[in-house]
Design a protein around this motif. Structure first.
Motif, PDB file in Angstrom:
ATOM      1  N   GLN A 114       0.842  -1.179   0.000  1.00 23.87           N
ATOM      2  CA  GLN A 114       0.000   0.000   0.000  1.00 23.87           C
ATOM      3  C   GLN A 114       0.895   1.253   0.000  1.00 23.87           C
ATOM      4  O   GLN A 114       2.071   1.179   0.364  1.00 23.87           O
ATOM      5  N   PHE A 137      -0.190   9.121   9.027  1.00 21.23           N
ATOM      6  CA  PHE A 137      -1.497   9.611   9.462  1.00 21.23           C
ATOM      7  C   PHE A 137      -1.409  10.726  10.490  1.00 21.23           C
ATOM      8  O   PHE A 137      -2.409  11.388  10.771  1.00 21.23           O
ATOM      9  N   ALA A 149      -9.217   1.680  -2.395  1.00 23.82           N
ATOM     10  CA  ALA A 149     -10.127   2.204  -1.374  1.00 23.82           C
ATOM     11  C   ALA A 149      -9.352   2.880  -0.246  1.00 23.82           C
ATOM     12  O   ALA A 149      -9.767   3.927   0.277  1.00 23.82           O
ATOM     13  N   LEU A 150      -8.207   2.291   0.146  1.00 26.77           N
ATOM     14  CA  LEU A 150      -7.402   2.885   1.214  1.00 26.77           C
ATOM     15  C   LEU A 150      -6.849   4.235   0.773  1.00 26.77           C
ATOM     16  O   LEU A 150      -6.751   5.164   1.571  1.00 26.77           O
ATOM     17  N   PHE A 172      -8.316   6.379  -1.255  1.00 26.01           N
ATOM     18  CA  PHE A 172      -9.403   7.343  -1.107  1.00 26.01           C
ATOM     19  C   PHE A 172      -9.525   7.779   0.346  1.00 26.01           C
ATOM     20  O   PHE A 172      -9.732   8.958   0.647  1.00 26.01           O
ATOM     21  N   PHE A 173      -9.393   6.820   1.266  1.00 26.70           N
ATOM     22  CA  PHE A 173      -9.478   7.157   2.689  1.00 26.70           C
ATOM     23  C   PHE A 173      -8.330   8.075   3.101  1.00 26.70           C
ATOM     24  O   PHE A 173      -8.528   9.002   3.891  1.00 26.70           O
ATOM     25  N   MET A 174      -7.125   7.819   2.580  1.00 25.17           N
ATOM     26  CA  MET A 174      -5.974   8.653   2.921  1.00 25.17           C
ATOM     27  C   MET A 174      -6.188  10.095   2.483  1.00 25.17           C
ATOM     28  O   MET A 174      -5.907  11.040   3.229  1.00 25.17           O
ATOM     29  N   PHE A 214      -9.092  11.522   1.894  1.00 22.92           N
ATOM     30  CA  PHE A 214     -10.193  12.032   2.717  1.00 22.92           C
ATOM     31  C   PHE A 214      -9.686  12.399   4.115  1.00 22.92           C
ATOM     32  O   PHE A 214     -10.021  13.463   4.655  1.00 22.92           O
ATOM     33  N   TRP A 215      -8.861  11.518   4.705  1.00 25.32           N
ATOM     34  CA  TRP A 215      -8.298  11.755   6.039  1.00 25.32           C
ATOM     35  C   TRP A 215      -7.492  13.052   6.077  1.00 25.32           C
ATOM     36  O   TRP A 215      -7.659  13.880   6.972  1.00 25.32           O
TER      37      TRP A 215
END
Length: 439
Positions: free
Chosen positions: A182, A187, A212-213, A215-217, A219-220
């Motif tokens: 990944q 974070f 998907a991860l 996109f989360f990163m 977004f985070w």
């Protein structure tokens, strides 16, 4: 007598371990291919940690909590003496090699190869070496801070917090992400401190390679930068990040703690602070906007101008200021040089703290005896004593809420508060000298 002899022997052992560790690391760094770099290097790192922890325990645990700062201005290592300059030059030199001559560190990089394979399933590079040394510094000197401030619950929790975020979020988690193929992601860092996390190239990379991860990163990072930061700063001031989460602040509060008294408290230093840190924030905002405009226009508007801005920022601010100067100058300029003069995240948080936050440090001026401990140990160069003498609350954009000023105050004059915004700037009522008639 027996106790003194035992203390002497353990102190001698601690310094011996440090000396042997430095020798091992130098052999690893300069040795030819005929030596076992892994054995020499890992032995040096292990002995460095063991010797450091032993000396820290002997120095701090046996000293009364009220005497932790005794002799700090008589010790050359903490008062810009010869040893401080030697250490500063060594740290600066390491950063120069790390950024621009990484091949010179190949011996040490080879030494940590097994650790990199174990954690990241990937070959070691100079950045893994740096992250490992950085984390070890926070862990070992975190013990220093825990012992030094062991009678202060706030300092104990705060120190454990920065250790946790550095070890977990800034070292182990990014490595594990790489092990699972990944994108590497930190974070506990986000824009504008981790300035490229909102650059079009980084966003595209995360979305394309992280699925998907990824996109989360993205977004985070966006949520932390534009929503969580204003909300958390409103309730807790910038301390929630600068003194509890940030890796830069974590290193300053642990490895940099012996040098916090070296920060310049002069008005001129404050003027330089304002003149530098806010233009840097403006520069990264402008660079980010130019990159996105250029991305949407396909490069037809600015050409390579926005890329030049990004490269300039990365070289002068990301490398020279935050790394070489920010850490290398600890022993001569104090532990928060980068945070005070250069960090765009600190500037962003500082604006929110000064004008839109509930956080303040209240002062009970009637109890102040003008000892100056608070100002001396303020790592951000704030003249805390002046506010205490006037009975005024301390509401400064630069304050990171570390709480050391309150800790070293012998009279309990200072108190960190998250009070209501009404009458936030109102101080305690003092009786002026002119109002008193001597009969």
């Amino acid at each position: 007598m027996a106790t003194n002899k035992l203390y002497f022997y353990f102190t001698y052992l601690g310094y011996s371990l440090l000396a042997i560790s430095i020798l091992c690391l130098l052999v690893t760094l300069t040795g030819s291919n005929t030596i076992d770099h892994i054995a020499w290097g890992l032995s040096g790192i292990g002995l460095l940690m063991a010797g450091g922890l032993l000396l820290i325990f002997l120095t701090r645990a046996n000293r009364h909590v009220a005497h932790q700062n005794n002799g700090i201005w008589q010790n050359g290592a903490t008062s810009r003496g010869f040893s401080a300059w030697v250490l500063g030059i060594a740290l600066t030199g390491f950063y120069v090699l790390l950024y621009w001559f990484p091949d010179s560190l190949q011996g040490l990089i080879t030494a940590v190869e097994p650790l990199s394979r174990l954690l990241r399933n990937k070959a070691a590079d100079q950045w893994f070496l740096y992250g490992l040394f950085y984390t070890i510094a926070v862990l070992v000197m975190g013990v220093w801070a825990l012992l030094k401030y062991r009678n202060n619950r706030y300092q104990l929790i705060r120190t454990c917090s920065v250790i946790f975020f550095q070890l977990g979020f800034a070292f182990l988690l990014p490595g594990l992400l790489l092990a699972f193929n990944q994108p590497e992601f930190y974070f506990s860092y986000f824009w504008p401190l981790k300035y490229d996390y909102l650059f079009p190239g980084t966003v595209s990379y995360l979305l394309e390679n992280g699925q998907a991860l990824g996109f989360f990163m993205v977004f985070w990072g966006a949520i932390l930068s534009f929503l969580a930061t204003p909300v958390l700063t409103y309730f807790y001031g910038k301390r929630w990040y600068c003194s509890w989460v940030c890796g830069c602040g974590g290193l300053a509060e642990t490895a940099g703690d012996p040098y916090r008294q070296l920060s310049d408290k002069s008005k001129k230093a404050w003027q330089w602070e304002v003149a530098i840190i806010y233009p840097i924030l403006g520069f990264i905002i402008l660079t980010t906007l130019l990159l996105w405009i250029n991305s949407w226009s396909g490069g037809s508007i600015f050409g390579d101008l926005s890329g030049g801005f990004a490269r300039s920022y990365g070289f002068f601010i990301g490398s020279i200021f935050s790394g070489v100067v920010g850490v290398g100058f600890y022993p001569v300029m104090g532990s928060r040089v980068w945070c005070r003069f250069g960090c765009p995240m600190a500037a962003y948080l500082g604006i929110l703290q000064k004008y839109f936050s509930r956080f303040r440090i209240t002062t009970n001026g009637a109890q102040c005896i003008s000892c100056g401990n608070c100002s001396t140990y303020c790592e951000m160069g704030i003249d805390v004593r002046w506010y205490a003498q006037q009975g005024e609350p301390i509401i400064r954009a630069s304050c990171v809420g570390c709480g050391i000023c309150a800790h070293v105050c012998p009279r309990g004059v200072l108190k960190l508060e998250n009070g209501p915004t009404d009458h936030r700037y109102q101080g305690t009522t003092l009786i002026s000298r002119d109002a008193v008639t001597i009969l």
